[in-house]
Design an enzyme around this catalytic site. Structure first.
Site, PDB file in Angstrom:
ATOM      1  N   ARG A  32       0.827  -1.214   0.000  1.00 42.65           N
ATOM      2  CA  ARG A  32       0.000   0.000   0.000  1.00 42.65           C
ATOM      3  C   ARG A  32       0.862   1.266   0.000  1.00 42.65           C
ATOM      4  NH1 ARG A  32      -5.234  -0.226   2.182  1.00 42.65           N
ATOM      5  NH2 ARG A  32      -6.203  -2.131   1.458  1.00 42.65           N
ATOM      6  N   ARG A  36      -3.269   7.186   0.490  1.00 47.17           N
ATOM      7  CA  ARG A  36      -3.577   8.447   1.180  1.00 47.17           C
ATOM      8  C   ARG A  36      -2.461   9.052   2.012  1.00 47.17           C
ATOM      9  NH1 ARG A  36      -9.119   6.427   3.477  1.00 47.17           N
ATOM     10  NH2 ARG A  36      -7.825   4.584   3.273  1.00 47.17           N
ATOM     11  N   ARG A  45      -6.462  12.140  -6.754  1.00 49.90           N
ATOM     12  CA  ARG A  45      -7.722  11.428  -6.556  1.00 49.90           C
ATOM     13  C   ARG A  45      -8.927  12.335  -6.313  1.00 49.90           C
ATOM     14  NH1 ARG A  45      -8.877   6.940  -4.025  1.00 49.90           N
ATOM     15  NH2 ARG A  45     -10.891   7.957  -4.170  1.00 49.90           N
ATOM     16  N   ASP A  81      -6.928  -2.700  -7.146  1.00 48.38           N
ATOM     17  CA  ASP A  81      -7.490  -3.206  -5.891  1.00 48.38           C
ATOM     18  C   ASP A  81      -7.901  -4.658  -6.093  1.00 48.38           C
ATOM     19  OD1 ASP A  81      -8.392  -2.159  -3.090  1.00 48.38           O
ATOM     20  OD2 ASP A  81      -9.956  -3.525  -3.768  1.00 48.38           O
ATOM     21  N   TYR A 156     -15.337 -10.641   1.264  1.00 48.87           N
ATOM     22  CA  TYR A 156     -16.092  -9.408   0.975  1.00 48.87           C
ATOM     23  C   TYR A 156     -17.402  -9.731   0.262  1.00 48.87           C
ATOM     24  CZ  TYR A 156     -12.054  -6.602   2.318  1.00 48.87           C
ATOM     25  OH  TYR A 156     -11.046  -6.015   3.022  1.00 48.87           O
TER      26      TYR A 156
END
Ligand code: CP3
Length: 351
Positions: A32, A36, A45, A81, A156
């Site tokens: 990652r 952010r 973004r 992702d 998920y």
């Protein structure tokens, strides 16, 4: 001391370490690493959803390169992702900021399983375009392709979103094993198709993220998960690129995750690398600085890196990384210092 990469990834520190060959220094990258924590990521973004950004080659290339420029890491990871190939194949999934993947119609029956299908290269032409462009721009720095492993993605799809206990997923495994295996088999095909596109476009290695496998007992892992992840690794074998397998809280599963067919095993911070190599067998390892330590002072971080570099010598190869992803509020300056320190310090330690 900035590291000068070779002209092609083949002799890069990352690939040498992944093959267990002698390295100029211990390679380092961060799971990652795009995201952010970087102000330049937040700027790009602005006003664009995560999954939308993953389908635009101009943004994918820029976002993938941002951490390479900023941190001088030894590898890039394709910005995407684990749910992107499902989305690209028409499945109803979104990424909710601060939450993670959420699914409109959670999968509970055979009709639900039938809605999952692997991507075709034309579904993900943006992947081919992005990877090809990245490989050109990266030169000697390898690009890691990745996919979500069947269990983590299934969690998920069955739960409908992130979960702590995976209760519905486990209920499906034990209560409707045929349905579970049908779903996991499809998700193995999803991962295979997506990884094949990335490798064919030029990715130098692949990482299969089974981030949440640590929620399973070894017995359940072996019965319900291992055969499906093994199918993914087996299908990718023909490409000859290193295959990395990673999950969190997988101390009890390291041997099985290795046996699933990984060439390199990722380890979180809970098991020291010299112990991990005993569990994995003689394979290169990736890890394993606790991301929480990024929020302490350098006087705490430095001895931890020294310890990890020393323990990593027990393995035939060591790729330095965090034990899990970069937290969104991490300080980029600290990550830069970690990368530089690993590269400099390991270059002075005799192999
Ligand atoms: O830099 C990189 O490592 C490459 C990019 C990458 C992303 N997701 C981008 C992303 C990778 C390798 C992933 C994999 C992924 N996605 C995993 C496995 C890795 C792991 O961390 O265990 C998992 C479990 C997911 C599912 C997912 N996607 C979660 C839990 C989240 C976080 C939700 C949030 O907002 O906190 C995402 C979204 C996501 N994927 C972001 C990024 C950069 C953040 C989205 C944003 O910035 O809005």
């Amino acid at each position: 001391m900035p590291v000068t990469p070779p002209s092609t990834p083949d002799r890069s520190a990352y690939l040498l370490a992944a093959r267990g060959e002698p390295v100029p220094h211990t390679p380092v990258w961060f799971m990652r690493q795009a995201g952010r924590a970087l102000p330049e990521y937040r700027a790009v973004r602005e006003g664009i959803t995560m999954l939308e950004s993953c389908m635009r080659p101009d943004l994918v290339v820029e976002i993938t390169l941002q951490p390479v420029r900023r941190y001088g890491v030894d590898a890039a990871i394709y910005y995407s992702d684990i749910v992107l190939p499902l989305k690209a194949a028409g499945f109803g999934v979104e990424i909710k900021p601060g939450v993670g993947p959420v699914v409109a119609d959670p999968i509970r029956d055979a009709a639900g399983v039938a809605t999952v299908r692997p991507v075709t290269p034309s579904d993900v032409s943006f992947t081919t375009e992005s990877v090809q462009q990245l490989v050109t721009e990266l030169g000697g720095t390898p690009l890691i392709g990745f996919a979500g492993a069947p269990f983590t993605v299934a969690s998920y799809l069955v739960e409908g979103g992130p979960s702590k206990d995976f209760a519905k997923t486990k209920a499906m495994m034990h209560g409707k094993p045929d349905l579970w295996h049908a779903l996991a088999d499809r998700l193995a095909d999803v991962a295979i198709a997506y990884l094949a596109v990335q490798v064919e476009a030029g990715a130098s290695a692949i990482q299969l993220f089974d981030s949440w496998a640590g929620g399973l007992s070894p017995r359940d892992y072996e019965r319900f998960v291992l055969p499906h992840s093994a199918k993914v690794f087996e299908a990718l074998k023909e490409y000859g690129v290193p295959r990395v397998h990673f999950g969190v809280n997988t101390g009890e599963l390291l041997g099985l995750m290795s046996a699933a067919g990984a060439d390199v095993v990722g380890v979180d911070w809970r098991v020291p690398l010299d112990e991990a190599v005993r569990r994995v067998g003689s394979k290169p390892l990736q890890g394993n600085l606790d991301p929480a330590l990024l929020f302490t002072g350098w006087e705490t971080i430095e001895p931890e890196i020294d310890r990890i570099l020393a323990e990593g010598k027990a393995a035939p190869g060591h790729i330095f990384n965090l034990g899990h992803g970069v937290p969104p509020n991490a300080d980029p300056e600290v990550l830069h210092r970690v990368a530089q320190y690993v590269q400099t310090k390991s270059a002075h330690v005799p192999a």
